[in-house]
Design an enzyme around this catalytic site. Structure first.
Site, mmCIF file in Angstrom:
data_model
loop_
_atom_site.group_PDB
_atom_site.id
_atom_site.type_symbol
_atom_site.label_atom_id
_atom_site.label_comp_id
_atom_site.label_asym_id
_atom_site.label_seq_id
_atom_site.Cartn_x
_atom_site.Cartn_y
_atom_site.Cartn_z
ATOM 1 N N ASP A 196 -4.009 8.585 -1.492
ATOM 2 C CA ASP A 196 -4.276 9.995 -1.798
ATOM 3 C C ASP A 196 -5.628 10.353 -1.209
ATOM 4 O O ASP A 196 -6.511 9.493 -1.075
ATOM 5 C CB ASP A 196 -4.282 10.153 -3.331
ATOM 6 N N HIS A 197 -5.800 11.604 -0.853
ATOM 7 C CA HIS A 197 -7.119 12.091 -0.450
ATOM 8 C C HIS A 197 -7.996 12.301 -1.687
ATOM 9 O O HIS A 197 -7.534 12.843 -2.687
ATOM 10 C CB HIS A 197 -6.999 13.431 0.282
ATOM 11 N N HIS A 221 -4.871 16.088 -4.633
ATOM 12 C CA HIS A 221 -3.476 16.421 -4.942
ATOM 13 C C HIS A 221 -2.535 16.088 -3.790
ATOM 14 O O HIS A 221 -1.570 16.811 -3.540
ATOM 15 C CB HIS A 221 -3.334 17.905 -5.322
ATOM 16 N N HIS A 222 -2.781 14.953 -3.113
ATOM 17 C CA HIS A 222 -2.001 14.590 -1.939
ATOM 18 C C HIS A 222 -1.410 13.179 -2.030
ATOM 19 O O HIS A 222 -1.495 12.418 -1.061
ATOM 20 C CB HIS A 222 -2.854 14.674 -0.670
ATOM 21 N N PRO A 223 -0.796 12.769 -3.116
ATOM 22 C CA PRO A 223 -0.248 11.408 -3.173
ATOM 23 C C PRO A 223 0.917 11.229 -2.205
ATOM 24 O O PRO A 223 1.790 12.085 -2.098
ATOM 25 C CB PRO A 223 0.207 11.271 -4.627
#
Length: 519
Positions: free
Chosen positions: A292-293, A446-448
């Site tokens: 994730d980011h 919010h980038h999994p």
């Protein structure tokens, strides 16, 4: 018992694309199953209200385990439980990523998923203010805009980037990704445009498309030959079966898709058996490769005068920067100018209108985490461990991102807005102090992605055809198949991925790869 040709699990971004594209064939019966509902929450449409949707009724409200690299904090991981999925919650930035991101997918064994392969699908998906062009379309479902009247702080922020020597670009999604520019946003007529708005709603009048909402998928169903034939769902206080003649397509996301596989006996057999789940296909990598980011909330400044609210979604500009100075290279660092105070629960924020934030992060995390079940009950959330900042290179890039943010924040271009830096503040100078700040300020972008990774090796969960290894009739099309995260928010890539997947699954020839000379 209902029967479809194609049964899609999850009405998020990928699911909405597939439902619309597969149902374009009138003879194909398409079913779309969603655990959430069609929400009438007015905040979904309001671009400025997206932060308030986290923790609401349309959020799955996942949480991580305490993070060693995050000051032992439990991190909230919002995901959309609603028709439209997380495209109803996110910050609406539309960034494809660097071309090398997709070529890395090919290098990982994802033949057919390079940048030239996906560019025609990016073009097909969008109506862009930069189209038509070799890089952009002007007739696609996704309506894009760039701010016409950017916030005055954002204008100063863009000038700050130039002051530091970064050459400006027209936009993130053309020939070059790195440099000061305004965001491209999924906002139409002043309102958020979710994937449901763009793809699903216009298609729902088709007689061959059925949407089943408020329906939690409990497990996948298989016949005696190991073919996936449908799902078992809980809806309206009952449990029933929904069947698929041609294919079941998982589009439940980086958390939902691996969780459903695990509950259905597909995953590491040694982890499933102790939970009382009978292993069906021993695939050890299901739930692994989670990444994730990270962002930071943040490099915070008290403003010298009142800060008017954004006319858009608070963050009107992203700046991507490669550490080697080559503007054509893939970026390592990312900054976002937010015309509001943004901090984690570890800090106290000034009132809205009195501060602004330069958020910062890095684009290619090397740390990898995992998702595991803790119960055989599908209603119990899995154990989520992104393993933030476990790798030394991630910590070094995070330090570099903080240094870059402070350099931008201290420029002459922002002097008219800057009263003083609040976070991390002038007393945060030693490496240990700065690391402690980063650990307290870190939170998900919010980038999994990555938990059912695509690849050509024997451990990959799906191949380049997106079919699950070890079972027939089952595809995965969502963020979980991404082997390595894109440099920017992955939503635009997920849309393009689903566009191309719709051709593969329907048996249509994929669009020809782009042949333009790329810089």
């Amino acid at each position: 018992m209902e029967q479809f040709d194609y049964l899609i699990i999850g009405a998020g971004s990928a699911g909405c694309v597939l439902a619309a594209r597969l149902s374009e064939t009138p003879e194909a019966r398409v079913g779309l199953v969603e655990a959430g509902t069609n929400s009438d929450d007015p905040r979904i449409a309001d671009p400025a209200a997206w932060i308030a949707l986290q923790g609401s009724a349309i959020d799955w409200q996942y949480e991580t385990v305490p993070q060693v690299g995050g000051a032992q904090r439990v991190h909230a991981w919002p995901r959309g439980r609603v028709v439209g999925g997380s495209s109803c919650l996110h910050a609406m930035a539309h960034v494809r990523g660097h071309r090398s991101d997709f070529d890395a997918w090919v290098a990982a064994g994802g033949e057919g998923w390079g940048y030239r392969d996906l560019l025609p699908y990016f073009i097909r998906s969008e109506t862009s203010p930069f189209g038509p062009s070799p890089y952009h379309g002007d007739k696609g479902p996704v309506a894009l805009l760039t701010p016409e009247n950017p916030h005055p702080i954002v204008q100063s922020y863009l000038a700050a980037g130039e002051e530091l020597g970064f050459a400006p670009i027209d936009e993130h999604n053309g020939a070059r990704m790195c440099g000061p520019t305004l965001n491209t946003l999924t906002i139409k007529d002043g309102k958020r445009q979710s994937a449901a708005d763009a793809y699903l709603t216009p298609a729902l009048g088709r007689p061959n498309l059925t949407l089943l909402t408020d329906s939690l998928v409990l497990r996948l169903l298989f016949d005696a030959f190991g073919r996936c034939t449908g799902v078992e769902i809980a809806t309206g206080g009952q449990v029933r079966k929904v069947m698929a003649a041609q294919a079941v397509i998982l589009c439940a996301g980086a958390i939902g898709s691996p969780s459903l596989l695990l509950h259905s006996g597909i995953g590491p057999a040694d982890e499933l058996s102790p939970l009382g789940i009978e292993p069906r296909v021993d695939l050890p990598d299901v739930g692994r490769n989670l990444h994730d980011h990270l962002l930071s909330g943040g490099n915070l400044y008290r403003a010298s005068r009142p800060v008017a609210p954004s006319r858009y979604q608070h963050s009107e500009s992203l700046l991507y920067v490669p550490r080697n100075g080559d503007a054509d290279a893939a970026p390592d660092l990312a900054l976002a100018c937010v015309v509001a105070p943004v901090v984690t629960e570890q800090f106290e924020a000034p009132p809205l209108g009195e501060a602004y934030t330069i958020m910062f992060g890095f684009t290619q995390p090397q740390s990898r985490g995992s998702l595991k079940l803790v119960s055989a009950d599908p209603r119990v959330h899995p154990r989520i461990d992104p393993n933030y900042l476990a790798e030394a290179v991630d910590r070094e890039n995070y330090f570099a991102a903080l240094e870059l943010a402070q350099s931008v924040g201290a420029t002459a271009a922002l002097a008219e807005w800057r009263e003083r830096e609040l976070l991390p503040g002038p007393d945060c100078t030693t490496r240990q102090q700065r690391l402690q700040f980063l650990e307290r300020a870190a939170y998900t972008h919010h980038h999994p992605v990555g938990t059912c990774r695509m690849g050509g090796d024997g451990d990959a969960v799906v191949g380049p055809d997106l079919k699950l290894r070890g079972a027939e009739g089952l595809y995965i099309v969502d963020a979980s198949v991404i082997p390595r995260i894109t440099s920017g928010p992955p939503h635009a890539a997920i849309i393009a991925l689903a566009e191309r997947a719709s051709d593969l699954i329907a048996g249509r020839a994929p669009l020809a790869p782009a042949s333009l000379p790329l810089q």
